[in-house]
Design a protein around this motif. Structure first.
Motif, PDB file in Angstrom:
ATOM      1  N   GLY A  81       1.200   1.009  -5.411  1.00  0.00           N
ATOM      2  CA  GLY A  81      -0.004   0.105  -5.346  1.00  0.00           C
ATOM      3  C   GLY A  81      -1.147   1.236  -5.196  1.00  0.00           C
TER       4      GLY A  81
ATOM      5  N   GLY B 274       0.951  -1.049   0.169  1.00  0.00           N
ATOM      6  CA  GLY B 274      -0.174  -0.077   0.077  1.00  0.00           C
ATOM      7  C   GLY B 274       0.676   1.109  -0.050  1.00  0.00           C
TER       8      GLY B 274
ATOM      9  N   GLU C 104      -1.586  -4.685   2.735  1.00  0.00           N
ATOM     10  CA  GLU C 104      -0.261  -3.761   3.134  1.00  0.00           C
ATOM     11  C   GLU C 104       0.209  -4.404   4.486  1.00  0.00           C
TER      12      GLU C 104
ATOM     13  N   PRO D 216       3.772   4.444   4.254  1.00  0.00           N
ATOM     14  CA  PRO D 216       4.965   4.600   5.195  1.00  0.00           C
ATOM     15  C   PRO D 216       5.965   5.997   4.880  1.00  0.00           C
TER      16      PRO D 216
END
Ligand SMILES: Cc1cc2nc3c(=O)[nH]c(=O)nc-3n(C[C@H](O)[C@H](O)[C@H](O)COP(=O)(O)OP(=O)(O)OC[C@H]3O[C@@H](n4cnc5c(N)ncnc54)[C@H](O)[C@@H]3O)c2cc1C
Ligand SMILES: NC(=O)c1ccc[n+]([C@@H]2O[C@H](COP(=O)([O-])OP(=O)(O)OC[C@H]3O[C@@H](n4cnc5c(N)ncnc54)[C@H](O)[C@@H]3O)[C@@H](O)[C@H]2O)c1
Length: 465
Positions: free
Chosen positions: A185, A181, A203, A210
């Motif tokens: 993505g 994620g 994820e 992140p």
């Protein structure tokens, strides 16, 4: 300089390498650039920034027509997808821009050495069986997708793909599972969701994206869910089984628990990228990599080996085209004896979903680790332009040092956040305080006024909320 064929030989013609090569030539240095791909422009122009934005832009129009956003403004249409045409315009965008770099190389007298380059020694490089010598060699070899152990990517087959395969799908998958994620993505997952796929993002961590500010990450999750993506956070993939044109993806909670099997027509592996160093012959010049497989440089982009420099995705820092470009400019200037500098504290990052998600500088979490901060937030719902355009999602957040008021970070979720973040980066580059931004006259009605209001909110005095 007669001892060498070139003053500068750049390895790799991505945004780092081609920009560095052109600047070196502009500065009067005899320059060559080796590129193994058949076209110039690297990952970014061929299989990255540009083709992904071509599909993001087109699919955004499709969704606006299909999903009711246009109908809200009185434009009623029933769109029909012609994926061949959509993919055709993606290819045209790429060929137009990569051809443009070829033109710029000719114009600036940069020699394109066609083929993969390998060091023979620090000043000698072999490309397609020929050797070339250079006083300075710049490594700008970029990055490639990080593989997921046990999961075989086969872009030609089109079932388990990386970002390159996901750009080239010839049909809209019914079900798509995205592993990771992060930026790729979410961007490419958004493209295919808009065009009709049921998209599930798996994820490993407990939030998407992140590295971004936590408020932004949480809000992004809400927005993507609202748009119809299924998010499986804190979840890991334990296996992918391909049978014919379908796949079964086995997932389980990251910290262990019951497994679940997800059916997919296409699985996109997007768990990060790693530097391209294989086959470069770095052992021949005694250049070692750090623990993350990157080449370390000093502030001037010089490696530990005299005459060898490195820039872009192959060195530490965010893997972004504009960071690579700025390092390309700087390394050429440093080689030419000028002072090339990149301020790595002020590199904006943008996720080109809709709304866009952008940030520059520190997250609130990171800023608080350094000392006390003041934070101002302003919702896009209260911005007159966003409201008028039916774009209610998102906010702007300005983080300032509690004592000096200097702006440490700015985060935006807004339809045009990628454009808005430029003013924040410029303000931070000039050492602005939140008050400086708050007292800068912003044109009305613009989305950018939300940055002004968020800056006003740092001192508790926004007007429109
Ligand atoms: C799908 C996708 C979307 C992206 N979107 C964005 C975006 O919107 N904005 C953004 O900022 N960034 C984006 N990125 C990241 C961006 O593409 C990279 O950060 C950027 O391309 C890095 O530039 P670079 O010059 O370091 O390397 P690259 O662009 O990777 O170029 C390196 C080049 O070196 C060549 N090469 C490698 N080894 C050799 C060798 N031995 N000899 C000769 N040539 C060699 C490669 O063929 C390649 O062409 C995206 C990436 C992907 C995958
Ligand atoms: N708009 C842009 O600027 C843009 C667009 C695309 C790519 N890029 C660059 O390309 C690079 C690569 O993008 P990316 O999206 O592949 O990487 P990323 O680092 O952005 O995201 C990868 C995600 O995968 C997750 N992950 C890692 N291993 C996993 C696993 N086994 N199972 C499930 N999830 C896992 C990570 O926690 C992370 O959230 C990024 O550094 C990005 O900067 C930039």
């Amino acid at each position: 300089m007669a001892d060498y064929d070139y003053d500068v030989l750049v390895i790799g013609a991505g945004p780092g390498g081609y920009v560095g090569a052109i600047r070196a030539a502009q500065l009067g240095l005899k320059t060559a650039c080796a590129e193994g791909r058949e076209t110039l422009g690297g990952t970014c122009l061929n299989v990255g920034c540009i083709p992904s934005k071509a599909l993001l832009h087109a699919s955004e129009y499709f969704e606006a027509a299909k999903g009711g956003a246009m109908a809200k403004m009185g434009i009623k249409v029933t769109p029909e997808l012609d994926l061949d045409v959509m993919q055709g315009q993606r290819k045209d965008a790429v060929s137009g821009l990569t051809g443009g770099i070829e033109f710029l190389f000719k114009k600036n007298k940069v020699d394109w050495l066609k083929g993969y380059a390998q060091f023979k020694d620090a000043h000698t490089v072999e490309v397609a069986g020929k050797t070339y010598t250079a006083k300075n060699v710049v490594i700008a070899t970029g990055s490639s997708v990080t593989p997921l152990p046990g999961v075989e990517i086969d872009n030609a087959k089109g079932v388990v793909v990386d970002s390159t395969g996901a750009l080239e799908l010839s049909a809209v998958p019914k079900k798509m599972v995205v592993i990771g994620g992060g930026v790729i993505g979410l961007e490419l997952g958004s493209v295919w969701r808009r065009l009709g796929a049921e998209v599930t993002v798996v994820e490993f961590l407990d939030q998407l994206l992140p590295g971004m500010d936590m408020d932004v990450r949480k809000e992004a999750s809400k927005i993507f869910k609202k748009q119809g993506m299924t998010l499986k956070l804190s979840t890991k993939v334990t296996g992918v089984e391909v049978k014919g044109k379908k796949a079964k993806v086995t997932v389980e909670p990251s910290k262990g628990g019951d497994a679940e099997v997800l059916d997919a027509d296409v699985v996109l592996v997007a768990i990060g990228r790693r530097p391209n160093v294989d086959g470069l012959g770095l052992d021949k010049i005694g250049l070692e990599l750090n623990q993350r497989g990157q080449i370390e440089t000093d502030h001037d982009f010089a490696t530990k080996v005299d005459g060898v420099w490195a820039i872009g995705d192959v060195i530490p820092g965010p893997m972004l085209a504009h960071k690579a470009e700025d390092e390309g400019l700087a390394v050429a200037e440093n080689i030419a004896g000028l002072t090339g500098i990149v301020n790595h504290d002020v590199i904006p990052g943008v996720v080109y979903t809709q709304p866009e998600i952008a940030g520059v500088g520190l997250t609130e979490e990171a800023a608080k680790e350094r000392g006390a901060v003041k934070v101002g937030k302003f919702p896009m719902l209260a911005n007159s332009r966003a409201k008028t355009n039916h774009e209610p999602d998102g906010f702007v957040k300005v983080i300032a040092d509690a004592e000096t008021d200097r702006v440490l970070g700015v985060w935006c979720i807004a339809s045009v956040a990628g454009t808005m973040i430029a003013q924040a980066a410029q303000a931070m580059e000039f050492g602005a305080t939140s008050e400086d931004i708050a007292y800068t006259c912003h044109a009305h009605p613009t989305h950018s006024e939300a940055i002004k209001e968020a800056a006003m909110a740092v001192t508790g005095k926004p007007i429109h909320i």
